[in-house]
Scaffold this motif. Sequence first.
Motif: not given
Length: 175
Positions: A51-62
């Motif tokens: 997904r295009s937002d996968a990096a942003r989502v993963m960063i949210k969880y460090k």
Amino acid sequence: MQVLYVFSLLIIGAASNCSPSQTIRNEKLCTCCYNDTKGIPTIGVGFNLKRSDAARVMIKYKLKLNDVLQDCQKRTKNACLTTAQATDIFNNINYPEATKCVSRYAPGMPTSVHAALTDVAFAGCGTLNQFVKMKRALVQKQWKTAGDELKNSKWCTDVKSDRCGRDVACIASGK
């Protein structure tokens, strides 16, 4: 509170058939990256890492997306979510997206029917939208016909489990 509710269902294994817990049971909860049946890197409860937002989502969880994807490639478990984090993604991203898709596809469906359709939409809104005859039957409240349309579909063949049967039963119930 919703996160704790779904999380507690996972722990005690008490899952209703026509509810979000059905999708969790069908998708499985994996805290580390795995390739789904179509070879797509995935984590949590079916969260697509392409997904295009996968990096942003993963960063949210460090977590760094590249590290998570490397786990998929090497079949290691170095960059994983906690169960609570995976459940959070399910409750706040994946499931709401699938639910919105169902609400556009067939608004006003009974709770069990909506949950089963959401389980199908979890594969993507495009998947659900392919069911033109099922949609017609749903709008006409022809629950058994709608269930039969799902049962006789390629999607049911592809999921290769009793997932299809559970979803068909929820739709056919008309509840």
